[in-house]
Design a protein around this motif. Structure first.
Motif, PDB file in Angstrom:
ATOM      1  N   SER A  18       0.850  -1.362   0.202  1.00 15.29           N
ATOM      2  CA  SER A  18      -0.078   0.007  -0.146  1.00 15.29           C
ATOM      3  C   SER A  18       0.757   1.281  -0.043  1.00 15.29           C
ATOM      4  CB  SER A  18      -0.855  -0.168   1.302  1.00 15.29           C
ATOM      5  OG  SER A  18      -1.955   0.961   1.088  1.00 15.29           O
ATOM      6  N   THR A  19       0.381   2.218  -0.768  1.00 16.47           N
ATOM      7  CA  THR A  19       1.332   3.364  -0.783  1.00 16.47           C
ATOM      8  C   THR A  19       0.082   4.516  -1.430  1.00 16.47           C
ATOM      9  OG1 THR A  19       2.913   4.792  -1.743  1.00 16.47           O
ATOM     10  CG2 THR A  19       1.929   3.364  -3.330  1.00 16.47           C
ATOM     11  N   THR A  20       0.684   5.847  -1.241  1.00 19.77           N
ATOM     12  CA  THR A  20      -0.280   7.006  -1.670  1.00 19.77           C
ATOM     13  C   THR A  20       0.666   7.774  -3.067  1.00 19.77           C
ATOM     14  OG1 THR A  20      -0.613   7.495   0.432  1.00 19.77           O
ATOM     15  CG2 THR A  20      -1.058   9.262  -1.311  1.00 19.77           C
ATOM     16  N   ILE A  21      -0.168   7.804  -4.066  1.00 15.93           N
ATOM     17  CA  ILE A  21       0.471   8.493  -5.410  1.00 15.93           C
ATOM     18  C   ILE A  21      -0.314   9.691  -5.729  1.00 15.93           C
ATOM     19  CG2 ILE A  21       1.236   6.370  -6.196  1.00 15.93           C
ATOM     20  CD1 ILE A  21      -1.111   6.408  -8.202  1.00 15.93           C
ATOM     21  N   ASP A  22       0.518  10.553  -6.720  1.00 12.53           N
ATOM     22  CA  ASP A  22      -0.128  11.834  -6.839  1.00 12.53           C
ATOM     23  C   ASP A  22      -0.859  11.565  -8.343  1.00 12.53           C
ATOM     24  OD1 ASP A  22       0.878  13.239  -4.972  1.00 12.53           O
ATOM     25  OD2 ASP A  22       2.720  13.817  -5.987  1.00 12.53           O
ATOM     26  N   ARG A  23      -1.991  12.272  -8.596  1.00  8.95           N
ATOM     27  CA  ARG A  23      -2.678  11.974 -10.061  1.00  8.95           C
ATOM     28  C   ARG A  23      -2.727  13.690 -10.231  1.00  8.95           C
ATOM     29  NH1 ARG A  23      -2.130   7.101 -11.896  1.00  8.95           N
ATOM     30  NH2 ARG A  23      -3.227   5.648 -10.846  1.00  8.95           N
ATOM     31  N   ARG A  24      -2.711  14.112 -11.697  1.00 11.29           N
ATOM     32  CA  ARG A  24      -2.737  15.429 -11.934  1.00 11.29           C
ATOM     33  C   ARG A  24      -4.093  15.980 -11.605  1.00 11.29           C
ATOM     34  NH1 ARG A  24      -2.261  12.777 -17.128  1.00 11.29           N
ATOM     35  NH2 ARG A  24      -3.944  13.154 -18.529  1.00 11.29           N
ATOM     36  N   ASP A  25      -4.166  17.252 -11.828  1.00 12.71           N
ATOM     37  CA  ASP A  25      -5.447  18.148 -11.879  1.00 12.71           C
ATOM     38  C   ASP A  25      -6.021  17.970 -13.376  1.00 12.71           C
ATOM     39  OD1 ASP A  25      -5.632  18.731  -9.325  1.00 12.71           O
ATOM     40  OD2 ASP A  25      -4.279  20.598  -9.587  1.00 12.71           O
ATOM     41  N   LEU A  26      -7.138  18.103 -13.622  1.00 12.09           N
ATOM     42  CA  LEU A  26      -7.972  17.925 -14.912  1.00 12.09           C
ATOM     43  C   LEU A  26      -7.375  18.887 -15.860  1.00 12.09           C
ATOM     44  CD1 LEU A  26      -9.343  15.850 -13.343  1.00 12.09           C
ATOM     45  CD2 LEU A  26     -11.213  16.177 -14.751  1.00 12.09           C
ATOM     46  N   THR A  27      -6.711  18.454 -17.175  1.00  7.74           N
ATOM     47  CA  THR A  27      -6.681  19.665 -18.107  1.00  7.74           C
ATOM     48  C   THR A  27      -8.232  19.663 -18.867  1.00  7.74           C
ATOM     49  OG1 THR A  27      -5.790  18.094 -19.621  1.00  7.74           O
ATOM     50  CG2 THR A  27      -4.193  19.368 -18.269  1.00  7.74           C
ATOM     51  N   GLU A  28      -8.173  20.317 -19.887  1.00 11.54           N
ATOM     52  CA  GLU A  28      -9.640  20.458 -20.550  1.00 11.54           C
ATOM     53  C   GLU A  28     -10.279  19.118 -21.144  1.00 11.54           C
ATOM     54  OE1 GLU A  28      -7.755  22.754 -24.563  1.00 11.54           O
ATOM     55  OE2 GLU A  28      -9.492  23.305 -23.548  1.00 11.54           O
ATOM     56  N   HIS A  29      -9.111  18.447 -21.533  1.00 14.80           N
ATOM     57  CA  HIS A  29      -9.666  17.015 -22.271  1.00 14.80           C
ATOM     58  C   HIS A  29      -9.586  15.914 -21.269  1.00 14.80           C
ATOM     59  CE1 HIS A  29      -9.876  18.689 -26.403  1.00 14.80           C
ATOM     60  NE2 HIS A  29      -8.682  19.290 -26.169  1.00 14.80           N
ATOM     61  N   ASP A  30      -9.288  16.079 -20.291  1.00 15.21           N
ATOM     62  CA  ASP A  30      -9.109  15.089 -19.038  1.00 15.21           C
ATOM     63  C   ASP A  30     -10.493  14.493 -18.523  1.00 15.21           C
ATOM     64  OD1 ASP A  30      -6.428  14.742 -19.735  1.00 15.21           O
ATOM     65  OD2 ASP A  30      -6.015  16.002 -17.674  1.00 15.21           O
ATOM     66  N   VAL A  31     -10.296  13.169 -18.337  1.00 20.02           N
ATOM     67  CA  VAL A  31     -11.496  12.567 -17.670  1.00 20.02           C
ATOM     68  C   VAL A  31     -10.924  11.850 -16.263  1.00 20.02           C
ATOM     69  CG1 VAL A  31     -13.242  10.846 -17.773  1.00 20.02           C
ATOM     70  CG2 VAL A  31     -12.850  11.984 -19.785  1.00 20.02           C
ATOM     71  N   GLN A  32     -11.478  12.317 -15.156  1.00 20.38           N
ATOM     72  CA  GLN A  32     -11.155  11.467 -13.992  1.00 20.38           C
ATOM     73  C   GLN A  32     -12.262  10.421 -13.596  1.00 20.38           C
ATOM     74  OE1 GLN A  32     -12.260  13.291 -10.165  1.00 20.38           O
ATOM     75  NE2 GLN A  32      -9.835  13.254  -9.678  1.00 20.38           N
ATOM     76  N   ILE A  33     -11.593   9.264 -13.373  1.00 19.42           N
ATOM     77  CA  ILE A  33     -12.255   8.175 -13.252  1.00 19.42           C
ATOM     78  C   ILE A  33     -12.040   7.534 -11.764  1.00 19.42           C
ATOM     79  CG2 ILE A  33     -12.746   5.773 -13.917  1.00 19.42           C
ATOM     80  CD1 ILE A  33     -11.802   6.621 -16.673  1.00 19.42           C
ATOM     81  N   GLU A  34     -13.169   7.019 -10.953  1.00 23.48           N
ATOM     82  CA  GLU A  34     -12.942   6.282  -9.683  1.00 23.48           C
ATOM     83  C   GLU A  34     -12.939   4.856 -10.279  1.00 23.48           C
ATOM     84  OE1 GLU A  34     -16.514   5.751  -7.444  1.00 23.48           O
ATOM     85  OE2 GLU A  34     -15.525   5.021  -5.786  1.00 23.48           O
ATOM     86  N   ILE A  35     -11.788   4.225  -9.967  1.00 25.26           N
ATOM     87  CA  ILE A  35     -11.506   2.807 -10.533  1.00 25.26           C
ATOM     88  C   ILE A  35     -12.448   1.747  -9.634  1.00 25.26           C
ATOM     89  CG2 ILE A  35      -9.820   0.997 -10.872  1.00 25.26           C
ATOM     90  CD1 ILE A  35      -7.854   3.478 -11.254  1.00 25.26           C
ATOM     91  N   LEU A  36     -13.103   0.914  -9.990  1.00 20.34           N
ATOM     92  CA  LEU A  36     -13.840   0.062  -9.608  1.00 20.34           C
ATOM     93  C   LEU A  36     -13.500  -1.417  -9.465  1.00 20.34           C
ATOM     94  CD1 LEU A  36     -17.499   1.295 -10.589  1.00 20.34           C
ATOM     95  CD2 LEU A  36     -16.349   1.658  -8.426  1.00 20.34           C
ATOM     96  N   PHE A  37     -12.850  -1.819 -10.584  1.00 20.54           N
ATOM     97  CA  PHE A  37     -12.168  -3.083 -10.826  1.00 20.54           C
ATOM     98  C   PHE A  37     -10.877  -2.968 -11.703  1.00 20.54           C
ATOM     99  CE2 PHE A  37     -16.665  -4.117 -10.113  1.00 20.54           C
ATOM    100  CZ  PHE A  37     -16.537  -4.971  -9.011  1.00 20.54           C
ATOM    101  N   CYS A  38      -9.977  -3.496 -11.386  1.00 19.54           N
ATOM    102  CA  CYS A  38      -8.781  -3.503 -12.251  1.00 19.54           C
ATOM    103  C   CYS A  38      -8.360  -5.221 -12.312  1.00 19.54           C
ATOM    104  CB  CYS A  38      -7.699  -2.705 -11.671  1.00 19.54           C
ATOM    105  SG  CYS A  38      -6.286  -2.515 -12.777  1.00 19.54           S
ATOM    106  N   GLY A  39      -7.919  -5.455 -13.649  1.00 25.35           N
ATOM    107  CA  GLY A  39      -7.687  -6.952 -13.908  1.00 25.35           C
ATOM    108  C   GLY A  39      -6.234  -7.113 -13.784  1.00 25.35           C
ATOM    109  N   VAL A  40      -5.941  -8.435 -13.414  1.00 22.12           N
ATOM    110  CA  VAL A  40      -4.411  -8.777 -13.108  1.00 22.12           C
ATOM    111  C   VAL A  40      -3.835  -9.222 -14.562  1.00 22.12           C
ATOM    112  CG1 VAL A  40      -2.798  -9.928 -11.861  1.00 22.12           C
ATOM    113  CG2 VAL A  40      -4.711  -8.903 -10.614  1.00 22.12           C
ATOM    114  N   CYS A  41      -3.074  -8.833 -15.263  1.00 21.72           N
ATOM    115  CA  CYS A  41      -2.471  -9.154 -16.543  1.00 21.72           C
ATOM    116  C   CYS A  41      -1.207  -9.851 -16.216  1.00 21.72           C
ATOM    117  CB  CYS A  41      -2.442  -8.059 -17.526  1.00 21.72           C
ATOM    118  SG  CYS A  41      -1.739  -8.732 -19.064  1.00 21.72           S
ATOM    119  N   HIS A  42      -0.506 -10.709 -16.935  1.00 24.20           N
ATOM    120  CA  HIS A  42       0.464 -11.434 -16.491  1.00 24.20           C
ATOM    121  C   HIS A  42       1.671 -10.459 -17.006  1.00 24.20           C
ATOM    122  CE1 HIS A  42       2.460 -15.629 -15.726  1.00 24.20           C
ATOM    123  NE2 HIS A  42       3.561 -14.596 -15.910  1.00 24.20           N
ATOM    124  N   SER A  43       1.287  -9.467 -17.692  1.00 29.71           N
ATOM    125  CA  SER A  43       2.481  -8.251 -18.062  1.00 29.71           C
ATOM    126  C   SER A  43       2.681  -7.501 -16.841  1.00 29.71           C
ATOM    127  CB  SER A  43       1.782  -7.320 -19.281  1.00 29.71           C
ATOM    128  OG  SER A  43       1.671  -8.166 -20.366  1.00 29.71           O
TER     129      SER A  43
END
Ligand code: NAP
Ligand code: ZN
Length: 349
Positions: A18-43
């Motif tokens: 667990s950690t904390t990271i920074d995300r940018r403030d939205l520029t005009e073309h940006d979308v901010q998303i609350e992540i509900l699910f994230c898959g685990v890829c072998h990559s």
């Protein structure tokens, strides 16, 4: 700039934590998303353990992201707060090169991947979906059909498009005999798509206990690849084979199953090179290719196809606290057939 919780690895030998990271403030073309699910890829695993080289630490993996839009920039037209939305393996490209112009952003020299690519907004590298919130240009955000189970949608953003794209490119349709090597995250999506496209599908697996599942997922036949006799029965008969294997293996065994002018495409990306015997190719004018994810327009096409045909990944939903265990199980081919992280579990850390 704002903070969000995430899971990161600080070295090739450290577990994710667990950690904390920074995300940018939205520029005009940006979308901010609350992540509900994230898959685990072998990559994710290859990258966290630096098996391909070039990993910058700390790394926050994750490129199979679905969630809900929380905020949009002033020029955003495709999304509004509350919409379902998704992000796959790319978050930016130059949009001007010949590849971008024809919708092949994945081959742009300046493509910015969702994690471990230079972050032109904040410096350092991009951070992926093992986190609660992400910001991306709307041109790299995908629409999610509203009739599908959201956890099962997440893997479509990488495993889905990575298999859909080469199957389409190589003309897999009714009447074609198609092989899928490896029944993991990518492989099980390849089976679903090849079956939906009407092909005769043969799964090659090293795990005999996956046979019943393979048939349920849409395979017409299953071959246990360690059985040379069973393999030999299919010699010279395939139009196309998609190889999704994540570790070194004998590709000549599969090349020899292709008919005249047949093609095998690698999407699996093992750490070590594969040995190709010239005669495996020469004798029937066979070809060996590779394929990388798919462009944004094709990814949207794939998601819409899945909505129409009710296709999602078969998933095992896990809390983020189990992600290191999930990696160990991936290495043992013990996944049925994609781990997906329920990101709500990160909020309580
Ligand atoms: P996965 O879920 O771990 O599936 C890989 C499957 O390969 C396993 O389930 C297993 O299937 C088979 N396998 C594993 N080790 C093997 C070995 N030593 N010999 C033979 N078969 C073996 O992985 P994934 O997430 O599907 O990813 C597969 C590969 O594709 C990874 O290398 C990943 O990095 C790569 N990838 C590439 C792209 C791209 O754009 N080209 C995109 C995403 C992922 P059986 O149990 O059926 O044998
Ligand atoms: Zn992936």
């Amino acid at each position: 700039m704002y903070n969000t919780k995430a899971y990161a690895a600080v070295s090739a030998t450290s577990p994710l934590s667990s950690t904390t990271i920074d995300r940018r403030d939205l520029t005009e073309h940006d979308v901010q998303i609350e992540i509900l699910f994230c898959g685990v890829c072998h990559s994710d695993l290859h990258s966290v353990r630096n098996e391909w080289g070039g990993t910058v630490y700390p790394i926050v993996p994750g490129h199979e992201i679905v969630g809900r839009v929380t905020e949009v920039g002033s020029a955003v037209t495709k999304y509004k707060p509350g919409d379902l939305a998704a992000i796959g393996c790319m978050v930016d490209s130059d949009l001007t090169c010949p590849h971008c112009k024809v919708g092949l952003e994945q081959f742009c020299q300046n493509v910015i991947l969702t994690y471990n690519s230079p972050d032109k907004h904040l410096g350092g590298v991009t951070y992926g979906g093992y986190s609660n919130s992400i910001v991306a240009d709307e041109r790299f955000v995908l629409r999610v059909p509203d009739n599908l189970d959201l956890a099962g949608v997440a893997p479509l953003l990488c495993a889905g498009i990575t298999t859909y794209s080469p199957l389409r490119h190589w003309g897999v349709t009714e009447g074609k005999k198609v092989g899928v090597v490896g029944l993991g995250g990518l492989g099980h999506m390849a089976v679903k798509f090849a079956h939906a496209f009407g092909a005769h599908v043969v799964v090659f697996t090293t795990s005999p206990d996956k046979t019943e599942d393979a048939l349920r997922l849409g395979a017409d036949e299953v071959v246990v690849s360690r059985n040379a006799e069973e393999m030999q029965k299919h010699a010279g008969s395939f139009d196309f084979i998609l190889d999704t294997v994540s570790a070194k293996h004998d590709i000549n065994a599969y090349l020899n199953l292709l008919r005249l002018d047949g093609n095998i495409t690698l999407v699996g990306a093992p750490e070590k090179p594969l040995d190709v015997a010239a005669f495996s190719l020469i004798m029937a004018r066979r070809s060996l290719s590779g394929s990388s994810i798919g462009g944004i327009a094709e990814t949207q096409e794939m998601l819409d196809f899945c909505g129409k045909h009710n296709i999602t990944a078969d998933v095992e939903v896990v809390p983020i606290q189990k992600v290191n265990e999930a990696y160990e199980r991936l290495l043992k081919s013990d996944v049925k057939y994609r781990f997906v992280i329920d990101m709500a579990s990160l909020k309580s850390e």
